[in-house]
Design a protein around this motif. Sequence first.
Motif, PDB file in Angstrom:
ATOM      1  N   LYS A  19       0.830  -1.200   0.000  1.00  0.00           N
ATOM      2  CA  LYS A  19       0.000   0.000   0.000  1.00  0.00           C
ATOM      3  C   LYS A  19       0.868   1.256   0.000  1.00  0.00           C
ATOM      4  O   LYS A  19       0.554   2.249  -0.663  1.00  0.00           O
ATOM      5  N   PHE A  20       1.976   1.200   0.735  1.00  0.00           N
ATOM      6  CA  PHE A  20       2.897   2.336   0.821  1.00  0.00           C
ATOM      7  C   PHE A  20       3.537   2.637  -0.534  1.00  0.00           C
ATOM      8  O   PHE A  20       3.722   3.795  -0.911  1.00  0.00           O
ATOM      9  N   LEU A  21       3.876   1.574  -1.294  1.00  0.00           N
ATOM     10  CA  LEU A  21       4.536   1.745  -2.594  1.00  0.00           C
ATOM     11  C   LEU A  21       3.598   2.304  -3.659  1.00  0.00           C
ATOM     12  O   LEU A  21       4.012   3.045  -4.543  1.00  0.00           O
ATOM     13  N   LYS A  22       2.314   1.908  -3.613  1.00  0.00           N
ATOM     14  CA  LYS A  22       1.302   2.370  -4.577  1.00  0.00           C
ATOM     15  C   LYS A  22       1.735   2.105  -6.023  1.00  0.00           C
ATOM     16  O   LYS A  22       1.731   3.000  -6.864  1.00  0.00           O
ATOM     17  N   ILE A  23       2.098   0.861  -6.310  1.00  0.00           N
ATOM     18  CA  ILE A  23       2.540   0.501  -7.661  1.00  0.00           C
ATOM     19  C   ILE A  23       1.323   0.283  -8.559  1.00  0.00           C
ATOM     20  O   ILE A  23       0.426  -0.459  -8.217  1.00  0.00           O
ATOM     21  N   LYS A  24       1.330   0.907  -9.715  1.00  0.00           N
ATOM     22  CA  LYS A  24       0.227   0.765 -10.663  1.00  0.00           C
ATOM     23  C   LYS A  24       0.649   0.121 -11.980  1.00  0.00           C
ATOM     24  O   LYS A  24      -0.114  -0.607 -12.590  1.00  0.00           O
ATOM     25  N   GLU A  25       1.866   0.398 -12.434  1.00  0.00           N
ATOM     26  CA  GLU A  25       2.320  -0.146 -13.713  1.00  0.00           C
ATOM     27  C   GLU A  25       2.670  -1.628 -13.586  1.00  0.00           C
ATOM     28  O   GLU A  25       3.327  -2.041 -12.627  1.00  0.00           O
ATOM     29  N   ILE A  26       2.231  -2.437 -14.550  1.00  0.00           N
ATOM     30  CA  ILE A  26       2.449  -3.882 -14.531  1.00  0.00           C
ATOM     31  C   ILE A  26       3.941  -4.221 -14.495  1.00  0.00           C
ATOM     32  O   ILE A  26       4.373  -5.106 -13.757  1.00  0.00           O
ATOM     33  N   LYS A  27       4.741  -3.531 -15.296  1.00  0.00           N
ATOM     34  CA  LYS A  27       6.182  -3.812 -15.357  1.00  0.00           C
ATOM     35  C   LYS A  27       6.825  -3.614 -13.995  1.00  0.00           C
ATOM     36  O   LYS A  27       7.580  -4.464 -13.509  1.00  0.00           O
ATOM     37  N   LYS A  28       6.530  -2.492 -13.358  1.00  0.00           N
ATOM     38  CA  LYS A  28       7.091  -2.196 -12.039  1.00  0.00           C
ATOM     39  C   LYS A  28       6.612  -3.218 -11.008  1.00  0.00           C
ATOM     40  O   LYS A  28       7.370  -3.656 -10.131  1.00  0.00           O
ATOM     41  N   LEU A  29       5.337  -3.572 -11.123  1.00  0.00           N
ATOM     42  CA  LEU A  29       4.767  -4.542 -10.196  1.00  0.00           C
ATOM     43  C   LEU A  29       5.502  -5.870 -10.257  1.00  0.00           C
ATOM     44  O   LEU A  29       5.891  -6.433  -9.224  1.00  0.00           O
ATOM     45  N   PHE A  30       5.730  -6.375 -11.471  1.00  0.00           N
ATOM     46  CA  PHE A  30       6.343  -7.690 -11.589  1.00  0.00           C
ATOM     47  C   PHE A  30       7.857  -7.677 -11.388  1.00  0.00           C
ATOM     48  O   PHE A  30       8.453  -8.730 -11.151  1.00  0.00           O
ATOM     49  N   ILE A  31       8.491  -6.513 -11.449  1.00  0.00           N
ATOM     50  CA  ILE A  31       9.882  -6.415 -10.996  1.00  0.00           C
ATOM     51  C   ILE A  31       9.930  -6.742  -9.511  1.00  0.00           C
ATOM     52  O   ILE A  31      10.740  -7.549  -9.044  1.00  0.00           O
ATOM     53  N   SER A  74       0.128 -14.820 -10.160  1.00  0.00           N
ATOM     54  CA  SER A  74      -0.990 -14.402 -11.007  1.00  0.00           C
ATOM     55  C   SER A  74      -1.961 -13.514 -10.239  1.00  0.00           C
ATOM     56  O   SER A  74      -2.564 -12.588 -10.811  1.00  0.00           O
ATOM     57  N   ILE A  75      -2.118 -13.794  -8.950  1.00  0.00           N
ATOM     58  CA  ILE A  75      -3.029 -12.998  -8.128  1.00  0.00           C
ATOM     59  C   ILE A  75      -2.604 -11.539  -8.105  1.00  0.00           C
ATOM     60  O   ILE A  75      -3.445 -10.637  -8.095  1.00  0.00           O
ATOM     61  N   PHE A  76      -1.287 -11.301  -8.105  1.00  0.00           N
ATOM     62  CA  PHE A  76      -0.801  -9.924  -8.128  1.00  0.00           C
ATOM     63  C   PHE A  76      -1.320  -9.180  -9.359  1.00  0.00           C
ATOM     64  O   PHE A  76      -1.656  -7.998  -9.295  1.00  0.00           O
ATOM     65  N   TYR A  77      -1.371  -9.892 -10.482  1.00  0.00           N
ATOM     66  CA  TYR A  77      -1.870  -9.278 -11.718  1.00  0.00           C
ATOM     67  C   TYR A  77      -3.345  -8.915 -11.584  1.00  0.00           C
ATOM     68  O   TYR A  77      -3.761  -7.789 -11.885  1.00  0.00           O
ATOM     69  N   PHE A  78      -4.154  -9.886 -11.130  1.00  0.00           N
ATOM     70  CA  PHE A  78      -5.594  -9.639 -11.006  1.00  0.00           C
ATOM     71  C   PHE A  78      -5.889  -8.619  -9.910  1.00  0.00           C
ATOM     72  O   PHE A  78      -6.831  -7.828 -10.026  1.00  0.00           O
ATOM     73  N   LEU A  79      -5.085  -8.641  -8.847  1.00  0.00           N
ATOM     74  CA  LEU A  79      -5.245  -7.664  -7.775  1.00  0.00           C
ATOM     75  C   LEU A  79      -4.995  -6.260  -8.304  1.00  0.00           C
ATOM     76  O   LEU A  79      -5.755  -5.322  -8.030  1.00  0.00           O
ATOM     77  N   ASN A  80      -3.933  -6.110  -9.095  1.00  0.00           N
ATOM     78  CA  ASN A  80      -3.596  -4.827  -9.684  1.00  0.00           C
ATOM     79  C   ASN A  80      -4.697  -4.347 -10.634  1.00  0.00           C
ATOM     80  O   ASN A  80      -5.094  -3.175 -10.619  1.00  0.00           O
ATOM     81  N   LYS A  81      -5.212  -5.262 -11.474  1.00  0.00           N
ATOM     82  CA  LYS A  81      -6.287  -4.929 -12.401  1.00  0.00           C
ATOM     83  C   LYS A  81      -7.554  -4.521 -11.656  1.00  0.00           C
ATOM     84  O   LYS A  81      -8.241  -3.567 -12.027  1.00  0.00           O
TER      85      LYS A  81
END
Length: 285
Positions: A19-31, A74-81
Amino acid sequence: MYALLLSLISSLFVGFFIKFLKIKEIKKLFIVVFINYVVALIVCLMLFNDVINQSTLNKSLSPIAISLGILMPSIFYFLNKSLNKSGLAKTDIFQRLSLIIPVILSFWLFHEIFTWSKFAAIALAFISIVLLLYKKSTKDGNFNTFYLIAVFIGYGTVDTLFKILATNKNIPYIAALFLVFIFCAIVSGLYLFLSRGKIHKKFIFYGLVLGILNFSNIYFYMKAHKIFSDSPTLVFITMNLGVIIGGSLIGKFYFKEKLTKNAVAGIVLAVISVILLALIQIDIL
C-alpha cells in the motif's frame, strides 16, 4: 500461537508495504514480485539447506505445489487490475471475504468437526467483516466483476491449497515451500519478460524487502497450519481478521484514515470471534 502471530505480523507488513509503494504499472509490479520470490528462494535455501535435497524435493513435487506457483504471482496481476478497475474499497472486500472458501471447505476437505460454538464464532467473524468494510462497499465508482471474482477465488484457493500442503504428512513442507517459490519465480519472471516498460532499480530494492516479509509470512502461515492441523478454521479466520483489524489501526494512525462506528463495532466482534475460536481450540468451549 507464536507461528500464527508471526505470520499475522508479517502479513500486515506485506500489506502495509504494498500500500505504501502504490505501484500501478504492470512492469514495475512484476519487478517487485519477481525479485520478491528470488529473495524468498535464497532465504529458504540459506535457512533450511540441510532439509532441502533431491529426495525431499521429489517427495514435495505435486500438482498443488505447481498450482500455487502459478496462482500466487498471477493474483498480483488480477489484484492490480481490480484495484485499477474497481478501486481499493471493493477489491479489499472481495479479498477479505475470500476466507469463506477455505472455512467452508475445511469441514469437507479436512473433516473438521462442526459444532454450534464454531458456527457462532464463524458467524461473528463474517458479521465483523461486513461491519468493518460496510462504508467502503457503499462508495460509487467503476466496477469490474471479472477481476473482483478472480481476486475472491484466487485468495480463497491459495489459502486452501496451502492448508492441504501443510497438513499432508507425506510431504516435507519446507521442501514444498521451496518448490512453490521456484515455480512462483519462474511464472513471475515470465510475466516480467512479457510486460513492457523500463526496469527501475529502486523497484529491485523494494522486491528485496518484500521477499523477506513474504517468506516470513508464508513460512509461519504453513507452520501455523501444521501446529493447528485439527482446527484450520482458527488459522483461516485469525489471519484474515487480524489483517483487517491491524490494517484498520495502521490506516488510522499512519495513513490518518477515520474509523467509523461500524468499523469499531466490527473490530470488537472480530476480537470476540477470535477469542471464541481460541477457547474452542483448547477445549474450553
